[in-house]
Design an enzyme around this catalytic site. Structure first.
Site, PDB file in Angstrom:
ATOM      1  N   ASP A   1       0.877  -1.158   0.000  1.00 17.01           N
ATOM      2  CA  ASP A   1       0.000   0.000   0.000  1.00 17.01           C
ATOM      3  C   ASP A   1       0.933   1.231   0.000  1.00 17.01           C
ATOM      4  O   ASP A   1       2.121   1.104   0.285  1.00 17.01           O
ATOM      5  CB  ASP A   1      -0.877  -0.046   1.256  1.00 17.01           C
ATOM      6  CG  ASP A   1      -1.706   1.202   1.428  1.00 17.01           C
ATOM      7  OD1 ASP A   1      -2.319   1.650   0.444  1.00 17.01           O
ATOM      8  OD2 ASP A   1      -1.726   1.761   2.547  1.00 17.01           O
ATOM      9  N   LEU A   2       0.403   2.393  -0.313  1.00 17.46           N
ATOM     10  CA  LEU A   2       1.262   3.588  -0.372  1.00 17.46           C
ATOM     11  C   LEU A   2       1.091   4.487   0.862  1.00 17.46           C
ATOM     12  O   LEU A   2       1.999   4.629   1.690  1.00 17.46           O
ATOM     13  CB  LEU A   2       0.937   4.391  -1.642  1.00 17.46           C
ATOM     14  CG  LEU A   2       1.699   5.704  -1.797  1.00 17.46           C
ATOM     15  CD1 LEU A   2       3.176   5.451  -2.054  1.00 17.46           C
ATOM     16  CD2 LEU A   2       1.111   6.537  -2.940  1.00 17.46           C
ATOM     17  N   ASP A   3      -0.114   5.085   0.968  1.00 13.02           N
ATOM     18  CA  ASP A   3      -0.347   6.073   2.030  1.00 13.02           C
ATOM     19  C   ASP A   3      -0.294   5.421   3.411  1.00 13.02           C
ATOM     20  O   ASP A   3      -1.068   4.502   3.689  1.00 13.02           O
ATOM     21  CB  ASP A   3      -1.727   6.723   1.838  1.00 13.02           C
ATOM     22  CG  ASP A   3      -1.812   7.514   0.541  1.00 13.02           C
ATOM     23  OD1 ASP A   3      -0.921   8.327   0.300  1.00 13.02           O
ATOM     24  OD2 ASP A   3      -2.777   7.305  -0.220  1.00 13.02           O
TER      25      ASP A   3
ATOM     26  N   THR B   1       1.736  10.039   4.233  1.00 15.43           N
ATOM     27  CA  THR B   1       0.700  10.923   3.677  1.00 15.43           C
ATOM     28  C   THR B   1      -0.657  10.755   4.359  1.00 15.43           C
ATOM     29  O   THR B   1      -1.548  11.566   4.120  1.00 15.43           O
ATOM     30  CB  THR B   1       0.518  10.623   2.177  1.00 15.43           C
ATOM     31  OG1 THR B   1       0.571   9.211   2.027  1.00 15.43           O
ATOM     32  CG2 THR B   1       1.564  11.280   1.333  1.00 15.43           C
TER      33      THR B   1
ATOM     34  N   LYS C   1      -9.042   5.254   6.081  1.00 17.61           N
ATOM     35  CA  LYS C   1      -7.765   4.780   5.541  1.00 17.61           C
ATOM     36  C   LYS C   1      -7.998   3.656   4.543  1.00 17.61           C
ATOM     37  O   LYS C   1      -8.762   2.726   4.827  1.00 17.61           O
ATOM     38  CB  LYS C   1      -6.848   4.293   6.669  1.00 17.61           C
ATOM     39  CG  LYS C   1      -6.289   5.434   7.495  1.00 17.61           C
ATOM     40  CD  LYS C   1      -5.246   4.936   8.479  1.00 17.61           C
ATOM     41  CE  LYS C   1      -4.686   6.086   9.280  1.00 17.61           C
ATOM     42  NZ  LYS C   1      -3.822   5.614  10.375  1.00 17.61           N
ATOM     43  N   GLY C   2      -7.360   3.761   3.406  1.00 15.32           N
ATOM     44  CA  GLY C   2      -7.434   2.700   2.406  1.00 15.32           C
ATOM     45  C   GLY C   2      -8.665   2.769   1.515  1.00 15.32           C
ATOM     46  O   GLY C   2      -8.736   2.067   0.517  1.00 15.32           O
ATOM     47  N   VAL C   3      -9.653   3.582   1.873  1.00  8.43           N
ATOM     48  CA  VAL C   3     -10.865   3.623   1.044  1.00  8.43           C
ATOM     49  C   VAL C   3     -10.799   4.798   0.064  1.00  8.43           C
ATOM     50  O   VAL C   3     -10.066   5.756   0.267  1.00  8.43           O
ATOM     51  CB  VAL C   3     -12.162   3.633   1.882  1.00  8.43           C
ATOM     52  CG1 VAL C   3     -12.181   2.498   2.896  1.00  8.43           C
ATOM     53  CG2 VAL C   3     -12.365   4.949   2.588  1.00  8.43           C
TER      54      VAL C   3
ATOM     55  N   SER D   1      -2.574   0.570  -4.349  1.00  5.40           N
ATOM     56  CA  SER D   1      -3.084   1.734  -3.597  1.00  5.40           C
ATOM     57  C   SER D   1      -4.436   2.188  -4.119  1.00  5.40           C
ATOM     58  O   SER D   1      -4.698   2.115  -5.317  1.00  5.40           O
ATOM     59  CB  SER D   1      -2.077   2.886  -3.747  1.00  5.40           C
ATOM     60  OG  SER D   1      -2.644   4.093  -3.295  1.00  5.40           O
ATOM     61  N   ALA D   2      -5.259   2.708  -3.209  1.00  8.84           N
ATOM     62  CA  ALA D   2      -6.563   3.256  -3.608  1.00  8.84           C
ATOM     63  C   ALA D   2      -6.422   4.663  -4.173  1.00  8.84           C
ATOM     64  O   ALA D   2      -7.379   5.215  -4.726  1.00  8.84           O
ATOM     65  CB  ALA D   2      -7.478   3.303  -2.388  1.00  8.84           C
ATOM     66  N   SER D   3      -5.242   5.250  -4.042  1.00  6.26           N
ATOM     67  CA  SER D   3      -5.096   6.666  -4.385  1.00  6.26           C
ATOM     68  C   SER D   3      -4.925   6.912  -5.882  1.00  6.26           C
ATOM     69  O   SER D   3      -4.170   6.219  -6.558  1.00  6.26           O
ATOM     70  CB  SER D   3      -3.881   7.248  -3.657  1.00  6.26           C
ATOM     71  OG  SER D   3      -3.676   8.573  -4.084  1.00  6.26           O
ATOM     72  N   LYS D   4      -5.617   7.950  -6.342  1.00 10.79           N
ATOM     73  CA  LYS D   4      -5.432   8.385  -7.727  1.00 10.79           C
ATOM     74  C   LYS D   4      -4.188   9.257  -7.846  1.00 10.79           C
ATOM     75  O   LYS D   4      -3.805   9.656  -8.944  1.00 10.79           O
ATOM     76  CB  LYS D   4      -6.675   9.147  -8.192  1.00 10.79           C
ATOM     77  CG  LYS D   4      -7.897   8.247  -8.244  1.00 10.79           C
ATOM     78  CD  LYS D   4      -9.087   8.900  -8.898  1.00 10.79           C
ATOM     79  CE  LYS D   4     -10.178   7.835  -9.081  1.00 10.79           C
ATOM     80  NZ  LYS D   4     -11.392   8.323  -9.666  1.00 10.79           N
ATOM     81  N   ASN D   5      -3.591   9.594  -6.713  1.00  6.24           N
ATOM     82  CA  ASN D   5      -2.373  10.426  -6.721  1.00  6.24           C
ATOM     83  C   ASN D   5      -1.109   9.595  -6.507  1.00  6.24           C
ATOM     84  O   ASN D   5      -0.032  10.162  -6.287  1.00  6.24           O
ATOM     85  CB  ASN D   5      -2.467  11.479  -5.611  1.00  6.24           C
ATOM     86  CG  ASN D   5      -3.630  12.441  -5.838  1.00  6.24           C
ATOM     87  OD1 ASN D   5      -3.705  13.070  -6.889  1.00  6.24           O
ATOM     88  ND2 ASN D   5      -4.537  12.547  -4.878  1.00  6.24           N
TER      89      ASN D   5
ATOM     90  N   LYS E   1     -11.005  -1.005  -1.583  1.00  8.31           N
ATOM     91  CA  LYS E   1     -10.750  -1.899  -0.446  1.00  8.31           C
ATOM     92  C   LYS E   1     -11.901  -1.704   0.544  1.00  8.31           C
ATOM     93  O   LYS E   1     -12.363  -0.584   0.704  1.00  8.31           O
ATOM     94  CB  LYS E   1      -9.431  -1.520   0.240  1.00  8.31           C
ATOM     95  CG  LYS E   1      -8.204  -1.633  -0.665  1.00  8.31           C
ATOM     96  CD  LYS E   1      -6.984  -0.993   0.016  1.00  8.31           C
ATOM     97  CE  LYS E   1      -5.828  -0.880  -0.958  1.00  8.31           C
ATOM     98  NZ  LYS E   1      -4.661  -0.166  -0.416  1.00  8.31           N
TER      99      LYS E   1
ATOM    100  N   GLU F   1       0.101  -3.301   4.663  1.00 16.54           N
ATOM    101  CA  GLU F   1      -1.043  -2.380   4.765  1.00 16.54           C
ATOM    102  C   GLU F   1      -1.110  -1.688   6.122  1.00 16.54           C
ATOM    103  O   GLU F   1      -0.770  -2.297   7.130  1.00 16.54           O
ATOM    104  CB  GLU F   1      -2.342  -3.182   4.615  1.00 16.54           C
ATOM    105  CG  GLU F   1      -3.049  -3.027   3.302  1.00 16.54           C
ATOM    106  CD  GLU F   1      -3.609  -1.647   3.032  1.00 16.54           C
ATOM    107  OE1 GLU F   1      -3.694  -0.830   3.955  1.00 16.54           O
ATOM    108  OE2 GLU F   1      -3.967  -1.387   1.877  1.00 16.54           O
ATOM    109  N   ASP F   2      -1.601  -0.444   6.125  1.00 17.20           N
ATOM    110  CA  ASP F   2      -1.807   0.248   7.408  1.00 17.20           C
ATOM    111  C   ASP F   2      -3.295   0.423   7.729  1.00 17.20           C
ATOM    112  O   ASP F   2      -3.618   1.045   8.738  1.00 17.20           O
ATOM    113  CB  ASP F   2      -1.149   1.635   7.393  1.00 17.20           C
ATOM    114  CG  ASP F   2      -1.879   2.603   6.480  1.00 17.20           C
ATOM    115  OD1 ASP F   2      -2.270   2.185   5.364  1.00 17.20           O
ATOM    116  OD2 ASP F   2      -2.078   3.771   6.872  1.00 17.20           O
TER     117      ASP F   2
END
Ligand code: BG6
Ligand code: MG
Length: 218
Positions: free
Chosen positions: A9-11, A17, A45-47, A114-118, A145, A169-170
């Site tokens: 996962d990223l964030d 972040t 987180k994660g969503v 990651s769920a992030s578009k960034n 997620k 994952e966090d």
């Protein structure tokens, strides 16, 4: 040699972040007069971005038109982008590079889930995009997620089975997703939130490389 899919996962796992997502959402919640604490934030987180706004609205039992929702979503992302604008390698969480370097030296496949578009912007700003053989982010999936789509797609693109995949994952949504997919789940953070993870570490500094070897041989 055994090959495993190491999916990160990223964030909140690779970069710190999660705090920026929280600050940007708290500003939205403040404008709506909704109390939003770090505890509430765990559920975000994660969503996905859209689902996060829905959760905040549910929290405040608030209704909003689509136009309003679009406005809050844009405001949140603009604020978030301002927070990450000057991001660099120094924001990679302690111990992460040690593990990424070790995996790379040992020829283990690495993916981002990651769920992030960034996500891609952040990997570029921090200069680690080349570590990832596969990147699956919020632009590539339709189900957020705890749906396992993001991780299943990452392992499929690496050509590795779910059971030979390991997820770091966090978020509890992410741990659920990994468990649903039948992958090995490694929680990074507090046990009180990540109790369903098969392994839990407070951070990457506490992950000994012998643990990575154990995962590879599993
Ligand atoms: C996840 C974060 O990685 O990405 C969530 O944990 C965030 O907090 C989600 O909402 C979507 O991110 P973005 O950057 O597309 O708004
Ligand atoms: Mg996360």
């Amino acid at each position: 040699m055994n090959k495993k899919a190491f999916i990160f996962d990223l964030d909140g796992v690779i970069v710190d972040t999660a705090k920026y997502h929280f600050l940007a959402w708290r500003k939205v919640a403040d404008s709506l007069g909704i109390e939003f604490t770090p505890e509430h934030n765990e559920a975000l987180k994660g969503v996905s971005r859209v689902r996060s706004l829905e959760i905040i609205l549910e929290l405040g039992k608030a209704e909003a038109t689509q136009e309003d929702k679009d406005k809050w979503l844009k405001q949140k992302n603009d604020d978030y982008l301002a927070y990450i604008e000057n991001m660099d390698r120094s924001e990679i969480l302690p111990g992460v590079m040690h593990v990424l370097d070790y995996l790379r030296e040992n020829g283990q496949p690495i993916a981002l889930g990651s769920a992030s578009k960034n996500a891609r912007i952040i990997l570029e700003k921090t200069g680690i995009i080349d570590y990832f053989d596969v990147i699956v982010d919020g632009n590539d999936v339709t189900n957020a997620k705890p749906d396992p789509e993001v991780f299943e797609r990452a392992s499929r693109e690496l050509g590795i089975s779910n059971e030979n995949s390991i997820v770091f994952e966090d978020s509890f949504a992410g741990i659920d997703a990994a468990n649903i997919a039948g992958m090995t789940s490694v929680g990074i953070g507090e046990a009180k939130f990540l109790g369903k993870a098969q392994y839990i570490f407070p951070d990457f500094v506490t992950i000994d490389l012998s643990f990575i070897d154990t995962l590879v041989k599993k």
